[in-house]
Design an enzyme around this catalytic site. Sequence first.
Site, PDB file in Angstrom:
ATOM      1  N   GLU A 123       0.851  -1.180   0.000  1.00 23.66           N
ATOM      2  CA  GLU A 123       0.000   0.000   0.000  1.00 23.66           C
ATOM      3  C   GLU A 123       0.900   1.248   0.000  1.00 23.66           C
ATOM      4  O   GLU A 123       1.877   1.274   0.744  1.00 23.66           O
ATOM      5  CB  GLU A 123      -0.904   0.046   1.237  1.00 23.66           C
ATOM      6  N   GLY A 262       2.840   2.432  10.887  1.00 23.57           N
ATOM      7  CA  GLY A 262       2.613   1.645  12.091  1.00 23.57           C
ATOM      8  C   GLY A 262       2.436   0.162  11.803  1.00 23.57           C
ATOM      9  O   GLY A 262       3.062  -0.690  12.428  1.00 23.57           O
ATOM     10  N   ALA A 263       1.566  -0.145  10.839  1.00 25.57           N
ATOM     11  CA  ALA A 263       1.295  -1.539  10.520  1.00 25.57           C
ATOM     12  C   ALA A 263       0.464  -1.590   9.248  1.00 25.57           C
ATOM     13  O   ALA A 263      -0.022  -0.566   8.777  1.00 25.57           O
ATOM     14  CB  ALA A 263       0.539  -2.219  11.657  1.00 25.57           C
ATOM     15  N   MET A 264       0.315  -2.812   8.703  1.00 31.06           N
ATOM     16  CA  MET A 264      -0.374  -2.957   7.428  1.00 31.06           C
ATOM     17  C   MET A 264      -1.290  -4.171   7.441  1.00 31.06           C
ATOM     18  O   MET A 264      -0.895  -5.259   7.841  1.00 31.06           O
ATOM     19  CB  MET A 264       0.686  -3.064   6.319  1.00 31.06           C
ATOM     20  N   GLU A 265      -2.491  -3.961   6.921  1.00 30.90           N
ATOM     21  CA  GLU A 265      -3.575  -4.938   7.045  1.00 30.90           C
ATOM     22  C   GLU A 265      -3.609  -5.998   5.950  1.00 30.90           C
ATOM     23  O   GLU A 265      -4.687  -6.548   5.670  1.00 30.90           O
ATOM     24  CB  GLU A 265      -4.911  -4.183   7.043  1.00 30.90           C
ATOM     25  N   ASN A 266      -2.494  -6.355   5.324  1.00 28.12           N
ATOM     26  CA  ASN A 266      -2.489  -7.378   4.275  1.00 28.12           C
ATOM     27  C   ASN A 266      -3.372  -8.564   4.653  1.00 28.12           C
ATOM     28  O   ASN A 266      -3.339  -9.037   5.775  1.00 28.12           O
ATOM     29  CB  ASN A 266      -1.070  -7.896   4.060  1.00 28.12           C
ATOM     30  N   GLU A 299      -5.784  -2.933  12.507  1.00 23.97           N
ATOM     31  CA  GLU A 299      -5.429  -3.766  11.342  1.00 23.97           C
ATOM     32  C   GLU A 299      -6.401  -4.939  11.214  1.00 23.97           C
ATOM     33  O   GLU A 299      -6.805  -5.299  10.118  1.00 23.97           O
ATOM     34  CB  GLU A 299      -3.987  -4.272  11.441  1.00 23.97           C
ATOM     35  N   HIS A 302      -9.668  -3.894   9.655  1.00 26.44           N
ATOM     36  CA  HIS A 302      -9.578  -3.680   8.214  1.00 26.44           C
ATOM     37  C   HIS A 302     -10.021  -4.924   7.431  1.00 26.44           C
ATOM     38  O   HIS A 302     -10.345  -4.816   6.252  1.00 26.44           O
ATOM     39  CB  HIS A 302      -8.141  -3.349   7.800  1.00 26.44           C
ATOM     40  N   GLU A 321      -9.958   4.097   6.009  1.00 29.49           N
ATOM     41  CA  GLU A 321      -9.179   4.549   7.159  1.00 29.49           C
ATOM     42  C   GLU A 321     -10.034   5.307   8.179  1.00 29.49           C
ATOM     43  O   GLU A 321      -9.934   5.061   9.375  1.00 29.49           O
ATOM     44  CB  GLU A 321      -7.983   5.384   6.713  1.00 29.49           C
TER      45      GLU A 321
HETATM   46  N1  PHE Z   1      -3.118   0.936   5.813  1.00 36.86           N
HETATM   47  C1  PHE Z   1      -2.230   1.042   6.930  1.00 36.86           C
HETATM   48  C2  PHE Z   1      -3.129   1.288   8.129  1.00 36.86           C
HETATM   49  O1  PHE Z   1      -3.816   2.036   8.413  1.00 36.86           O
HETATM   50  C3  PHE Z   1      -1.295   2.165   6.917  1.00 36.86           C
HETATM   51  C4  PHE Z   1      -0.223   2.079   5.902  1.00 36.86           C
HETATM   52  C5  PHE Z   1      -0.292   2.840   4.769  1.00 36.86           C
HETATM   53  C6  PHE Z   1       0.849   1.258   6.094  1.00 36.86           C
HETATM   54  C7  PHE Z   1       0.689   2.780   3.812  1.00 36.86           C
HETATM   55  C8  PHE Z   1       1.832   1.194   5.163  1.00 36.86           C
HETATM   56  C9  PHE Z   1       1.768   1.975   4.022  1.00 36.86           C
HETATM   57  O2  PHE Z   1      -3.475   0.815   8.894  1.00 36.86           O
HETATM   58 ZN    ZN Z   2      -5.728   1.709   8.534  1.00 34.49          ZN
END
Ligand code: PHE
Ligand code: ZN
Length: 871
Positions: A123, A262-266, A299, A302, A321
């Site tokens: 992302e 901070g983190a990513m919701e893959n 996360e 999401h 978001e």
């Molecule tokens: N989508 C992630 C979050 O809110 C944030 C994020 C954006 C992480 C872009 C990495 C790169 O929770």
């Molecule tokens: Zn988010």
Amino acid sequence: MRDAQPKAIQLADYRAPAYEVTDTHLRFELHDGYTLVHSNLSLKHNGDETELLLNGQDLELISIKLDGKLLSEADYTTAEEALILSNLGASHTLEMTTRIYPEKNTALEGLYRSGGMYCTQCEAEGFRRITYYPDRPDVMSVFTTEIIADAAQYPVLLSNGNPVSEKIEDGKKHVVWHDPHKKPAYLFALVAGDLQVRDDHFTTCSGREVLLRIFVEPQNVDKTEYALDALKRSMRWDEEVYGREYDLDIFMIVAVDDFNMGAMENKGLNIFNSSCVLANPATATDAAYQRIEAIVAHEYFHNWSGNRVTCRDWFQLSLKEGFTVFRDAGFSADMNSATVKRIEDATMLRTVQFAEDGGPMAHPVQPDSYIEISNFYTVTIYEKGAEVVGMLHKILGEDGFRKGSDLYFERHDGQAVTINEFVQAMEDANDVDLTQFRLWYKQSGTPVVEVLTQYDHAAERLTLNLRQYTPDTPGQTDKKPLWIPVQLGLIGHDGEDMEVRPDQPDFWTEDSQVLHFREAEQTFSFGGVVEEPVVSLFRDFSAPVRIHYQHSQSALRFMLQHDSDGFNRWDAGQQLMLHWIELAEKGRFKFTQDDIDALHTVINDIELDPAMVAYLLALPSESYIAESRPQYDPVAIHKAREQVMAALADTLSDDFKACYQRLNVSGDYQPVPEDMARRSLKNLALSYWAKADAEGVEAARLQFSSADNMTDQMAALRTLVAHGNQAEAEQALAEFYTQWQHDSLVVNQWLTVQCGSSKLGTPAHIRQLLEHEAFDWRNPNKVRSVIGAFANQALCHFHGADGEGYKLLADAVIRLNESNPQIASRLLTPLTRWKRLVPNQSQMMKSELQRIMDHGSLSKDVYEVVSKSLM
Ligand code: PHE
Ligand code: ZN
């Protein structure tokens, strides 16, 4: 890097994709020094055009085949960061091989290395650094991923979905993962490393067993328990509050040290900045525990608000978001104190988001143009977006809101949709017209609400006159009136709420005590008001607006002690303190006996949640004070605030001492709300006590050396740095470093304490720390701990008269512009506020921005922020 000026992308130019990718097969061969990525895409025509645009960035194309036939360069065109195939038919198979260099990737987007492992961040537009692909969120595909790597070095190979197969051949490990849920490429993830795992289980509401796994580097296994617990609480809460069940048999979290956000919701494989997931009592503060709980939840949530239902394009970013922040805030409010959570969120909005709204980067919750999407992961998209959803909740009520979210998830499951469709679902489920409400998404800037009240004793009638306007922001003038929910209370002299009955019942929701303020100017009247009430406005921070209403000092003291709305109790106290600080700046500050009595009541109110007492007694931060003024002088603010703090500490020193001693009980550390609340008040009392009295400094010294948990140790360290003498501060810092130098996350806190300190955070000291063995330019957490803390917290040094602070920040931006543009661009934020500073400062800030601009070869990220700031 670029030469020409980059073009802005416009929402108005959106076109649906011409081709769908029904299936995506990927095979990664991880080699020392490079990685080969083979892709096999099933394409299906889906529009009018017969052209397919594949995004790609920093890729070496090795081969490309269409329907099994090798293509030559004449068969496709290449544009800037794209590859285009024309005259395609109804369906095709496209196969490509690209070579990429994860070890050289310092931008931390796409596939990169962190420590000894490989990980991804896709992302918003990182997937295009892995292979050519229609890298846009409205192209959703079923992914199958094979990973091949050295079995000894990378025994753990992960991707989204469920594991399908695994084998070892000639020292190479091969694994295949399959994700049955269609998803956009930005949710793709891959991890390879020598990782340890901690497992747990969750049984969903329909009785399915889900395997929960957290993967970390071996030294961190003892820091995974809390995140797993928070994950289980989140999963349960989303079932109970939103009716959302998890949809795979496995859910994985991986902690990595080098991460931009901070983190990513893959999907099924969340990747976390290690600072947002790892904790044990010895190394993590209560604040860190609370952050972890909130981010794990965010996360996880999401999975529905973002993954099952995703965004059509990046202008819709707040769809996932804003809504997900609203959801995680609800979760945190339920797990801890709801009032405290509200205070924290409003503080963040007033200090950071209002500043963004008042500066050159102001944009609506749904922007209509951007140069670099990474620059739009902002407090406006996230926090203001969440407030807008929160206002819908206030307007529709708990049940109405839930009906709307149920309809939204059901109607759009598996789709990529717009903010408009979210609001539409709320409308359809509740049979209301939200046309005017939609302006909240389109208009930027912080609305101002001016309030006048009038009380007619003889008629027992109160009149409330409200006026609203939203200031101009870049590209937006003449804004329309918004639908503003005003949660309202009238307090009688006994401190009890009186009944509120407006003569305009159509504009009143009884359940939530909300007045609907919808015109540029509106007058409401209330009959049967037998005495002149104290008017408590915007309770629970019911709208993200600036309020202009002059309560008397005595009304504020009264509210601080009696308002039944905890948020407004706090807000009244903050207004009093802002007033004291203003007086101090003019050399006219002195406590009145009434002030002292009010503070007394608060500190000795043992019925009240101690976390709440701590907030009621804490002075607004320097940036909060700055943001409450049209123009500011940070050094003057710092001095005035110090003076008020000293007065407060002196006046109540016996109370603070007693409070500290009462709450400083021994016992096992536990990261649970009641204990955290107690510690927060205890440590606030300690810092005031130490400010007033050498005995308090001694107590801090003792707590520092005897603490068995990081919350107490860090609080004591902060207090010694802030209120001890220089030698004491330096000694404590040295001891702390010796004790913790092996733990990078703790060292980051050590860096932050110094760099954010108004005592120690001088430009000279920061430059020294940039050379310290503990610092590393490649690690975003280190950069934030040193430069971020300095520029955002040590305001009196950052804004020092010689301009050295600005120069330091600009140097850092120029350096990071090349290696990590996202971080460079984020660091710039304090400089973007130059127009708000007093003239001397303002000019120096502007020339540093100009220096960055003149540097040339700027990344899109930095270019966008600097050029907009100089406009
Ligand atoms: N989508 C992630 C979050 O809110 C944030 C994020 C954006 C992480 C872009 C990495 C790169 O929770
Ligand atoms: Zn988010």
